[in-house]
Every structure is written in C-alpha cells, then in structure tokens.
Design an enzyme around this catalytic site. Structure first.
Site, mmCIF file in Angstrom:
data_model
loop_
_atom_site.group_PDB
_atom_site.id
_atom_site.type_symbol
_atom_site.label_atom_id
_atom_site.label_comp_id
_atom_site.label_asym_id
_atom_site.label_seq_id
_atom_site.Cartn_x
_atom_site.Cartn_y
_atom_site.Cartn_z
ATOM 1 N N GLN A 247 -2.904 43.897 -33.626
ATOM 2 C CA GLN A 247 -2.597 43.294 -32.338
ATOM 3 C C GLN A 247 -1.368 43.952 -31.725
ATOM 4 O OE1 GLN A 247 -2.272 39.071 -33.039
ATOM 5 N NE2 GLN A 247 -4.477 38.805 -33.372
ATOM 6 N N GLU A 274 -15.980 32.716 -21.599
ATOM 7 C CA GLU A 274 -16.161 31.342 -22.069
ATOM 8 C C GLU A 274 -14.864 30.802 -22.663
ATOM 9 O OE1 GLU A 274 -18.896 28.998 -25.391
ATOM 10 O OE2 GLU A 274 -19.526 30.952 -24.640
#
EC number: 2.3.1.48
Length: 466
Positions: A247, A274
C-alpha cells in the site's frame, strides 16, 4: 493450526497444593487484543513476528456479539498468510483453560470461518511456498496484460492483468476472500458463479532465477459487467484491495485508471463503485477531477458558474444560486468519460472550488452557502418547520458525534400523537447539526482539491482564470 499450552509451576511440582477459592465470572478477552495477522513472503518469515503485520479493521466481530474469547489465560493467536499461495497457518498459545461461567470458546471453527480451506498445519504451510508457486503464473498467463509499468528495480516489473472469474482465476479469488473479510469493512464474498465477473490483478513479475515464484499479487479489483437497458453494459467495482505490504505505492490508483480506460475503450455505459470507503472515494474523485480538468466541453459552464459565485452576494439570503451543471453536460460526461451523474456532481463542486480564490471571502462564502443549500435540500427537502422533516443527532455504536436521523412531523391527529414540537431551540440545534455536516463536506472538498492541485498543476493552468 498449532495449539500450545504452557506449563505451570503447580503442574511441575505435584507436592504443591492449590488453594481452594472462588474466582469471579470470566470477563473474557477481546480478539483485537490477543490476535495478530501477518503476511509471510517466504518460508523464513513464517512464524516470525518480524513479518509484515496486517491491521484488520475489527477482529472482534468474528467472535460473537460481544467480540470476546472466553476460557483462556494469556491467550495469543498469531496467524501467518502466505503472500504466494494465500494459505494460512495459526499458532495458538495459552497457559491454561477454565470455564469461568461463560464456557470455553472453541477457536477452531471461528478461524475456519475466516480462513476456510486456506487454513493448514505449519508443515503444509511451509511447503506451499514451493509447491503452490506455479498456480499464480498460470492465472497470469491465461489473462490479458492491460497495463505495464517498469519498476525502479531492474529485476522486476508491475503489470495489471485482466482475467475472467472462472477456472484457476476463480480459485485464486477464493483464496483472497479471507483478506477481503479481514481488511474491508462490511465485505462479503462475491458469487463467482454469476455471469459477468472478472478480476484485475496487480502483479509483480520477478526476473530473478532464484525467486520461488514468478509473480506476486500486490492487489486486485473484482468488477461486474451487468446489463443496462436497452443495449449497453454498466461496470460496477465491487471490491478493490491493495495488500498491506504494497500500500502507498500507487497500485490502487493504477487499478482505477485501468478500469476507466477499459470503460472508455469498450464503450461501457458508466462506472460505479459499490459502497466505496472514504479513502477509495477520495482517490476516485481525485482521478476523475484530473480527467475533467482537460475535458473541454465542461469549461464554458464551469467558468460561468465560477463567475456567478464571484459576482453574486448570497450572504444576506436575498438571492439564491444552485451550483449544478447543465443536465446535457452531465450526459456528455457520462458518454465520453463514463463518469456517472452522481460522481460528476461531486466532482463538479470540487472543480468549482479549484477555480475560486481561497482568499476571496465573498466567493468562498457563496460556495459554502451553495453546499449548505444542497445538503439541506437532500436531508430535509423543501418541507421544514413545524410539519416537515427534522434532522437530529443520534448516538450510535459507531460514532456518537457524527450520526444523524431524519424524521417527519405533521400537524393534526390526537394530542397524544404530537410528541414532538419544533421549538426555537430545536431549530437552533438543527441548524448547528446541518452546519456540522456542511463543514465535514467542505473538508472533504478541500482535501481532494489539494491532491488534485499537487498532481495536476499543468492541467489547472488551462482552467478558468481566478
């Protein structure tokens, strides 16, 4: 899964007598306090606390309603997940077990509920680093490379590979499910038997002959193509995750950019996400704003709106201004850039802010007034007052300070039914709560604008002059 019970002095010396006493009810221990999860990139890291530690959003919710484990003294649960095969090994240690009134928590079914068939014994776990290294190569080979970025390391490169969720790719997704459950709040596995699913993998290819695997998975996105009337397809991003060791390296950004590229090249109707997290929405809005800055069709309407905010005085509330783009412009953006209307309206406000002078008090007050009017309309509608929608702050288990409820009051009915009357102090509280919501959204706009400015200074130079 290894279970280790540490010996005690009393057990070592049978001549020592235990004193009879009555212990209190077992208070239990929270899973977040006694359980740790690590990523192991090679066999040497397996079983080592020096491995990369994951930060699950909440381990407690896997262990019943109260999130506690009962019946163990000095319990420690360490789980290692292979970065090659995504198998898992759990090392469990404790001094003793006893039923303190709440029973003894059976740890095995809970861990199996999280890790499923990925959970194996240590010997098998160590073997997977060499035995399972080829299956990922097969998945990548069967897919299509969409984007290739040369790494700063001479012996590796990062690729984005597009695969349909069937066969080996579906098997890989199933192995990734535990990471999704641990790291993505509120997530549930997708139904891979449903038609239209595919996955974008961020993989790192190693050119070193000594490497145990040709590829490492750095992150992925699960996307679904579904029908849109009358004859088009929408693309929904259902899950997107960059593994913790990787990350902060821009892989999530690359995934979103690749999805945008696919949607344009294949003439998808639009792209939706979503239930995006706040950070994912931050990245998404930053990317879309940068795309819109160089989209010429929006410039006339954007500059006109900026000019209106500079010239209009909304502070006295003698006039109003709706900060919305023309409807045909929203449709043009959807057709060309595949940005859905809701996302475009969000970006539109950020683009306006980018073209205002932060030192110009009048412009900024007008901008905030428009944000206030929009939020008030969304939450309360046009009917407010004694008989209309009301906004009240409500405590919750998640955040006592930022949770609100909207309810409707109306005149008439029995006196017993009129339990709420909107007094002046109520209106004052409602105003305060509305301003808190507005302040929060203003902060989001400012943060995204800063990111866009830092990444697109050249694009800002061709926007509306301030």
């Amino acid at each position: 899964m290894a279970l280790k019970q540490k010996g005690t002095d009393a057990a070592a010396d049978p001549k020592k007598r235990r004193r009879v006493g009555f212990s209190g009810i077992d208070a239990g221990v929270e899973a977040n306090e006694c359980m740790k999860v690590f990523i192991a990139r090679n066999p040497d890291e397996a079983g080592s606390a020096n491995s990369t530690s994951l930060q699950p959003f909440d381990l407690n919710h896997f262990f019943g309603e109260d999130g506690k484990i009962y019946g163990y003294k000095n319990l420690k649960i360490n789980v290692w997940i292979s970065a090659i095969s995504f198998h898992a090994y759990a090392d469990i240690s404790f001094e003793e077990t006893s039923d303190g009134g709440k029973g003894i928590t059976d740890l095995k079914p809970v861990l199996q509920n999280i890790f499923g068939e990925n959970l194996v014994e240590k010997d098998e776990f160590l073997k997977t680093f060499s035995k399972e290294c080829e299956y990922l190569s097969n998945v990548v080979t069967d897919g299509n490379v969409i984007k290739h970025d040369a790494s700063i390391d001479e012996d590796s490169a990062v690729e984005i590979v597009r695969v349909e969720l069937q066969g080996a790719a579906a098997f890989l997704y199933c192995r990734l499910v535990p990471l999704i459950l641990l790291l993505v709040e509120g997530s549930t596995p997708i139904d891979i038997t449903e038609h239209g699913w595919e996955m974008l993998l961020v993989v790192k290819k190693s050119a070193q002959a000594s490497s145990s695997s040709n590829f490492l998975v750095l992150g992925f996105a699960a996307v679904h193509h579904f029908y849109h009337y009358p004859e088009s397809t929408r693309l929904r991003i259902s899950q997107i995750l960059v593994l913790p060791p990787y990350q902060g390296e821009g892989h999530g950004l690359r995934l979103l950019e690749t999805i945008n590229s696919i949607s344009e090249s294949e003439n998808i109707y639009d792209v939706t996400i979503e239930d995006p997290s706040d950070y994912l929405q931050y990245i998404r809005s930053s990317i879309d704003c940068l795309r819109l800055l160089t989209f010429d069709p929006i410039k006339p309407a954007l500059c006109s709106m900026v000019s209106s905010l500079k010239d209009t005085n909304l502070s006295k509330r003698t006039s109003s201004l709706k900060m919305v783009p023309p409807s045909d412009l929203a449709e043009t953006v959807r057709q060309k850039l595949k940005i859905n209307k809701k996302q475009f309206l969000r970006c539109w406000e950020i683009l306006i802010y980018l073209n205002l002078d932060a030192e110009d008090r009048k412009s900024m007050d007008n901008f905030r007034a428009c944000i206030y009017d929009r939020i008030k309309g969304e939450i309360l509608g046009t009917s407010t007052g004694p008989n209309g929608k009301r906004l009240v702050q409500m405590p919750s288990n998640f955040d006592e300070e930022t949770c609100f409820a909207v309810y409707w009051t109306q005149d008439g009915g029995d006196a017993d039914d009129q339990t709420v009357e909107q007094q002046p102090e109520d209106l004052k509280t409602q105003e305060q709560q509305l301003n808190e919501v507005v302040d929060s959204q203003m902060e989001e706009i400012v943060e995204i604008a800063k990111n866009v400015t830092s990444r697109g200074k050249d694009k800002l130079s061709v926007s509306c002059s301030v």
